[in-house]
Design an enzyme around this catalytic site. Structure first.
Site, PDB file in Angstrom:
ATOM      1  CE  LYS A  30     -16.081  -4.941  17.796  1.00 56.69           C
ATOM      2  NZ  LYS A  30     -16.155  -3.454  17.624  1.00 56.69           N
ATOM      3  CG  ASP A  57     -13.416  -3.081  14.743  1.00 55.44           C
ATOM      4  OD1 ASP A  57     -13.011  -2.991  13.570  1.00 55.44           O
ATOM      5  OD2 ASP A  57     -14.625  -3.088  15.050  1.00 55.44           O
ATOM      6  CE  LYS A  59     -15.564  -1.851  11.206  1.00 55.14           C
ATOM      7  NZ  LYS A  59     -15.617  -1.669  12.678  1.00 55.14           N
ATOM      8  CG  ASP A  62      -5.807   7.965   4.840  1.00 48.98           C
ATOM      9  OD1 ASP A  62      -5.399   8.487   3.778  1.00 48.98           O
ATOM     10  OD2 ASP A  62      -6.236   8.626   5.800  1.00 48.98           O
ATOM     11  CB  THR A 119     -22.597  -7.641   9.585  1.00 53.23           C
ATOM     12  OG1 THR A 119     -22.227  -6.846  10.724  1.00 53.23           O
ATOM     13  CG2 THR A 119     -21.540  -8.697   9.332  1.00 53.23           C
ATOM     14  NE  ARG A 211     -25.793  -3.499  19.639  1.00 50.20           N
ATOM     15  CZ  ARG A 211     -26.160  -2.870  18.538  1.00 50.20           C
ATOM     16  NH1 ARG A 211     -26.992  -1.849  18.609  1.00 50.20           N
ATOM     17  NH2 ARG A 211     -25.698  -3.247  17.359  1.00 50.20           N
TER      18      ARG A 211
END
Length: 232
Positions: A30, A57, A59, A62, A119, A211
């Site tokens: 990603k 990614d 997002k 608009d 999330t 992570r």
């Protein structure tokens, strides 16, 4: 290639290359805002040349015309998966899909998914900050149904919401789920989390992990352990 997507949340290309050099297998990775806004589209070419799949990614959110033109350009990068915010509405999502079709490289367009609720968002934050009444689950399912009506391929959601989304939208409607942690990992800023095994049991089609892999002492070992757990 596995259905575990590694979030390359690094600040520059050098760190990405150093990380990818540790792996011998093709990956699904990603590229998010942190990396893309620092490096531009050159990072996409670099990763693609190494044989990896890419979830871009960004997002997008608009007015429909802007999102359509943006997606037309992103499709030309030959990425494999892109996303927008379902809260942009059905017309915006339909415009995003048109843009991908118009700009696609070859016969297949990138998969297009929509973000339901991040999330990191809690029930209280959704009700108070966003002024959306009802439960978090109701909001997520509503956004998923709207996304399906717009013709998209699936949604980003918590693994905890995969079951209800598949019940509402069908098994072929994809759920791509961040918020996945090993049982001994820190939760960090995620609120709605599960383990890889639980995510699989709940019906996640893809999991996104950052992570716990990128900050592990041995990233390759951590990645393979998560893949093994998700495939059980």
């Amino acid at each position: 290639m596995e259905n575990v997507i590694i979030a390359l949340d690094f600040e520059n290309e050098a760190r990405v290359i150093s990380f990818l050099d540790q792996f011998s297998e093709p990956l699904f990775v990603k590229v998010g805002m942190e990396l893309y806004y620092q490096t531009g589209s050159s990072i996409i070419k670099t990763i693609k040349q190494r044989g990896h799949r890419i979830f871009l990614d960004l997002k997008c959110h608009d007015i429909p015309n802007t999102v359509e033109k943006t997606m037309r350009g992103l499709a030309k990068l030959d990425v494999d998966l892109v996303n927008c915010h379902a809260s942009g509405g059905k017309r915006m999502m339909e415009a995003a899909l048109r843009g991908l079709e118009a700009g696609k490289v070859g016969d297949d367009r990138p998969l297009l998914i929509a973000v339901t609720q991040l999330t990191s968002t809690s029930q209280e934050e959704m009700n108070h900050d966003q002024q959306i009444p009802g439960s978090l689950q109701e909001s997520v399912v509503h956004y998923a149904q709207l996304t399906k009506e717009a013709g998209l391929d699936g949604v980003v959601c918590s693994p905890l919401e995969s079951v209800m989304i598949h019940e509402a939208c069908g098994d072929s409607f994809l759920t791509i789920t961040p918020g996945v942690r090993l049982s001994d990992s820190k939760q960090d800023d995620q609120k709605r989390v599960t383990t890889p095994a639980d995510a699989k049991q709940l019906g996640s089609n893809f999991i996104v992990v950052g992570r716990p892999i990128t900050e592990a002492q041995n990233p390759v070992e951590a990645y393979r352990s998560i893949v093994k757990e998700f495939k059980k």
